[in-house]
Design a protein around this motif. Structure first.
Motif, PDB file in Angstrom:
ATOM      1  N   GLY A   9      -7.505  13.670  -4.177  1.00 57.56           N
ATOM      2  CA  GLY A   9      -8.426  12.677  -3.650  1.00 57.56           C
ATOM      3  C   GLY A   9      -9.811  12.818  -4.268  1.00 57.56           C
ATOM      4  N   ARG A  38      -2.108   6.437   5.460  1.00 52.29           N
ATOM      5  CA  ARG A  38      -3.556   6.536   5.342  1.00 52.29           C
ATOM      6  C   ARG A  38      -4.206   6.093   6.629  1.00 52.29           C
ATOM      7  NH1 ARG A  38      -4.622   1.684   0.887  1.00 52.29           N
ATOM      8  NH2 ARG A  38      -4.098  -0.079   2.267  1.00 52.29           N
ATOM      9  N   THR A  91     -10.117   2.820   0.827  1.00 53.26           N
ATOM     10  CA  THR A  91     -10.810   4.011   1.300  1.00 53.26           C
ATOM     11  C   THR A  91     -10.202   4.499   2.610  1.00 53.26           C
ATOM     12  OG1 THR A  91     -12.893   3.432   0.231  1.00 53.26           O
ATOM     13  CG2 THR A  91     -13.014   4.899   2.139  1.00 53.26           C
ATOM     14  N   VAL A  93      -8.390   8.481   4.575  1.00 56.41           N
ATOM     15  CA  VAL A  93      -7.752   9.777   4.400  1.00 56.41           C
ATOM     16  C   VAL A  93      -6.269   9.515   4.200  1.00 56.41           C
ATOM     17  CG1 VAL A  93      -7.227  12.006   5.439  1.00 56.41           C
ATOM     18  CG2 VAL A  93      -9.469  10.939   5.825  1.00 56.41           C
ATOM     19  N   THR A 121      -6.082  14.062   2.443  1.00 60.15           N
ATOM     20  CA  THR A 121      -7.070  14.135   1.376  1.00 60.15           C
ATOM     21  C   THR A 121      -7.852  12.830   1.376  1.00 60.15           C
ATOM     22  OG1 THR A 121      -7.405  14.591  -0.995  1.00 60.15           O
ATOM     23  CG2 THR A 121      -5.486  13.259  -0.423  1.00 60.15           C
ATOM     24  N   GLN A 122      -9.174  12.954   1.224  1.00 57.26           N
ATOM     25  CA  GLN A 122     -10.050  11.784   1.319  1.00 57.26           C
ATOM     26  C   GLN A 122     -10.056  11.018  -0.001  1.00 57.26           C
ATOM     27  OE1 GLN A 122     -12.104  10.597   4.003  1.00 57.26           O
ATOM     28  NE2 GLN A 122     -12.324   8.855   2.618  1.00 57.26           N
ATOM     29  N   THR A 124     -12.163   7.751  -1.523  1.00 58.12           N
ATOM     30  CA  THR A 124     -13.273   6.838  -1.305  1.00 58.12           C
ATOM     31  C   THR A 124     -13.425   5.956  -2.534  1.00 58.12           C
ATOM     32  OG1 THR A 124     -14.399   8.457   0.094  1.00 58.12           O
ATOM     33  CG2 THR A 124     -15.715   6.622  -0.761  1.00 58.12           C
TER      34      THR A 124
END
Length: 127
Positions: A9, A38, A91, A93, A121-122, A124
């Motif tokens: 990520g 997500r 966007t 997690v 896992t993020q 963005t």
């Protein structure tokens, strides 16, 4: 003890790409259906993609079809999510999931189908 560890990520501009990986241990990976979910801030957890044991069956939520690809390497006990043409609305997690057995790929769009979840896992995507 089953462990699912996501990686890959990060922060990316709109239109960019990321590849998420999920390394699995403590389970018979080759006979587990694997998935990705997500969760964006303030929203419910959402199904993204799933893949059957032999990679012949895959399933995607409509919003990622043609942009995301799920794959697996049973020799490495790893599942991947290649994300292309990323949008700000991607966007979230991202969570890796594992389910023992196989009951038809569409079944695995449900969070309740899975026995195990990673920590996430993020991802963005900036506009």
């Amino acid at each position: 003890q089953v462990q699912l560890v996501e990686s890959g990520g990060g922060l990316v501009q709109a239109g960019g790409s990321l590849r998420l990986s999920c390394a699995a241990s403590g389970l018979a990976f080759s006979i587990h259906t694997m998935g990705w979910f997500r969760q964006a801030p303030g929203k419910e957890r959402e199904f993204v993609a799933a893949i059957g044991w032999s990679s012949s069956s895959t399933y995607y939520t409509d919003s990622v079809k043609g942009r995301f690809t799920i794959s697996r390497d049973n020799a490495k006990n790893t599942v991947y999510l290649q994300m292309n043409s990323l949008k700000p609305e991607d966007t979230a997690v991202y969570y890796c999931t594992a389910a023992a057995g196989y009951s038809g790929i569409i079944y695995y769009a449900r969070p309740g189908a899975y026995d195990n979840w990673g920590q996430g896992t993020q991802v963005t995507v900036s506009s």
